[in-house]
Design a protein around this motif. Structure first.
Motif, PDB file in Angstrom:
ATOM      1  N   ASP A 128      50.889  51.022  42.352  1.00  0.00           N
ATOM      2  CA  ASP A 128      49.553  51.504  43.015  1.00  0.00           C
ATOM      3  C   ASP A 128      49.122  52.967  42.640  1.00  0.00           C
ATOM      4  O   ASP A 128      48.030  53.146  42.307  1.00  0.00           O
TER       5      ASP A 128
ATOM      6  N   SER B 262      49.964  40.728  43.014  1.00  0.00           N
ATOM      7  CA  SER B 262      48.714  40.585  43.712  1.00  0.00           C
ATOM      8  C   SER B 262      47.831  42.011  43.669  1.00  0.00           C
ATOM      9  O   SER B 262      46.638  41.895  43.528  1.00  0.00           O
ATOM     10  N   LEU B 263      48.768  43.217  43.578  1.00  0.00           N
ATOM     11  CA  LEU B 263      48.160  44.363  43.270  1.00  0.00           C
ATOM     12  C   LEU B 263      47.437  44.565  41.918  1.00  0.00           C
ATOM     13  O   LEU B 263      46.189  44.940  41.576  1.00  0.00           O
TER      14      LEU B 263
ATOM     15  N   ARG C 256      43.850  43.038  41.534  1.00  0.00           N
ATOM     16  CA  ARG C 256      42.726  43.751  41.894  1.00  0.00           C
ATOM     17  C   ARG C 256      41.972  44.478  40.840  1.00  0.00           C
ATOM     18  O   ARG C 256      40.885  45.029  41.129  1.00  0.00           O
ATOM     19  N   TYR C 257      42.581  44.484  39.940  1.00  0.00           N
ATOM     20  CA  TYR C 257      41.962  45.190  38.720  1.00  0.00           C
ATOM     21  C   TYR C 257      41.387  44.299  37.647  1.00  0.00           C
ATOM     22  O   TYR C 257      41.701  43.073  37.734  1.00  0.00           O
TER      23      TYR C 257
ATOM     24  N   TYR D 184      42.193  34.261  40.832  1.00  0.00           N
ATOM     25  CA  TYR D 184      41.609  35.443  40.279  1.00  0.00           C
ATOM     26  C   TYR D 184      40.714  34.959  39.238  1.00  0.00           C
ATOM     27  O   TYR D 184      39.459  35.257  39.111  1.00  0.00           O
TER      28      TYR D 184
ATOM     29  N   ARG E  20      37.550  33.719  41.105  1.00  0.00           N
ATOM     30  CA  ARG E  20      36.839  34.698  41.722  1.00  0.00           C
ATOM     31  C   ARG E  20      35.919  35.493  40.534  1.00  0.00           C
ATOM     32  O   ARG E  20      34.793  35.993  40.547  1.00  0.00           O
TER      33      ARG E  20
ATOM     34  N   ASN F 204      41.699  35.179  48.464  1.00  0.00           N
ATOM     35  CA  ASN F 204      42.246  36.491  49.110  1.00  0.00           C
ATOM     36  C   ASN F 204      43.310  36.953  48.158  1.00  0.00           C
ATOM     37  O   ASN F 204      44.153  35.949  48.134  1.00  0.00           O
ATOM     38  N   LEU F 205      43.286  37.967  47.434  1.00  0.00           N
ATOM     39  CA  LEU F 205      44.685  38.284  46.431  1.00  0.00           C
ATOM     40  C   LEU F 205      45.534  39.023  47.082  1.00  0.00           C
ATOM     41  O   LEU F 205      46.436  39.586  46.650  1.00  0.00           O
ATOM     42  N   GLY F 206      45.585  39.285  48.288  1.00  0.00           N
ATOM     43  CA  GLY F 206      46.378  40.513  49.054  1.00  0.00           C
ATOM     44  C   GLY F 206      46.336  40.072  50.697  1.00  0.00           C
ATOM     45  O   GLY F 206      45.963  39.108  51.100  1.00  0.00           O
TER      46      GLY F 206
END
Length: 318
Positions: free
Chosen positions: A193, A226-227, A230-231, A264, A267, A290-292
């Motif tokens: 992160d 999952s983290l 988000r990118y 992902y 989305r 929802n990815l997290g």
């Protein structure tokens, strides 16, 4: 890194019968306060010995006598500064630095005093060196920078100071690992992160073109996948054998990975198709993707997590 495929030709293979999880060679030794030098008194001169035990008064006295050069190398090319950094004696480090010792000399493994301080997690010593101009981008024999050792040692504070002093966050070692990729092999969510928030390339790849996501889905679920998602992950990337992250996920044995990648993709397609002329009430809701968060945590608890007990030693994670 060993080859994990055996192909007679360069054509694309079916991952179901040729795929194996990547071996986690990282090219970085074990980090921590127990990663210091092996020291034998008979190999050290008076100045080296005084520095290695933190005897500031003795170091100062020997320097005043000028019988020994503070940049002298011992039998394995260590300076007094190397020894003081490895053993965590900031007072000695400060004294040597103030006397204008050379900051970037290398030992037998091409490690600078800064690399050694970071490897041994001697943050105060590393800070002194950085503030006095030590080169944070020099590499050891395996092309590791100090930031690789910070990633291996899971020390965000040292990593932050290195980045503040213009360390290259995308530097690759001999295995092609960036600090981000190395943090992923350590399954350290907080360090991953940290690097992502500081601009690390989420699509970075090793020398076999395995991306961060490919490496992450090759391990037991920890939330790192999952983290990463988000990118702006590029799912079209292929390793040297033509396999994508989705194919890695399919053969990983953890269905949650394939689900997350599918979510992902959906989305991302919805976001790309949104037109500036469409008002918010007409837009397709993506709340189901929802990815997290708690939903993922529940799924991860269902997965058969294995404890690997891996550690970095001599370039390999065992």
């Amino acid at each position: 890194m060993k080859k994990i495929f055996s192909f007679g030709q360069k054509k694309r293979q079916n991952p179901s019968n040729s795929f194996a999880a990547p071996r986690r060679d990282c090219g970085v030794r074990a980090s921590g306060r127990n990663a210091g030098y092996l020291i034998r008194d008979k190999d050290l001169g008076k100045l080296h010995k005084a520095a290695s035990i933190g005897d500031v008064a003795k170091v100062q006295h020997l320097l005043l006598l000028r019988k020994q050069d503070m940049n002298d190398l011992d039998k394995v090319k260590r300076t007094p500064l190397h020894l003081a950094c490895a053993n965590g004696y900031p007072d000695v480090v400060s004294l040597l630095v103030e006397r204008k010792c050379k900051l970037n000399l290398c030992d037998n493994d091409s490690r600078t005093p800064l690399i050694k301080a970071v490897e041994c997690q001697q943050e105060e010593c590393a800070t002194i060196l950085l503030e006095h101009g030590a080169d944070a981008n020099l590499v050891d024999a395996n092309n590791n920078t100090a930031l690789h050792y910070a990633a291996s040692g899971l020390n965000k504070d040292i990593a932050a100071k290195l980045l503040k002093h213009k360390t290259n966050i995308e530097a690759k070692n001999k295995e092609g690992y960036t600090p981000l990729l190395l943090a992923i092999t350590e399954n350290n969510h907080d360090m991953v992160d940290f690097f992502l928030k500081n601009g690390a390339n989420v699509n970075a790849s090793d020398k076999s073109k395995r991306t961060a996501l490919m490496i992450a889905v090759s391990s037991e679920p920890t939330g790192i996948v999952s983290l990463l998602l988000r990118y702006d992950v590029d799912l079209s990337c292929q390793d040297i054998y033509g396999c994508t992250a989705e194919e890695y996920a399919i053969v990983s044995g953890y269905p949650i990975y394939h689900q997350l990648i599918n979510q992902y993709e959906i989305r991302k397609k919805h976001n790309q198709r949104l037109s500036p002329q469409i008002n918010s009430s007409e837009r397709v809701s993506t709340t189901g993707f929802n990815l997290g968060g708690p939903a993922l945590d529940k799924e991860l608890q269902k997965s058969p997590v294995q404890t690997s007990g891996r550690r970095i030693a001599g370039g390999n994670i065992l």
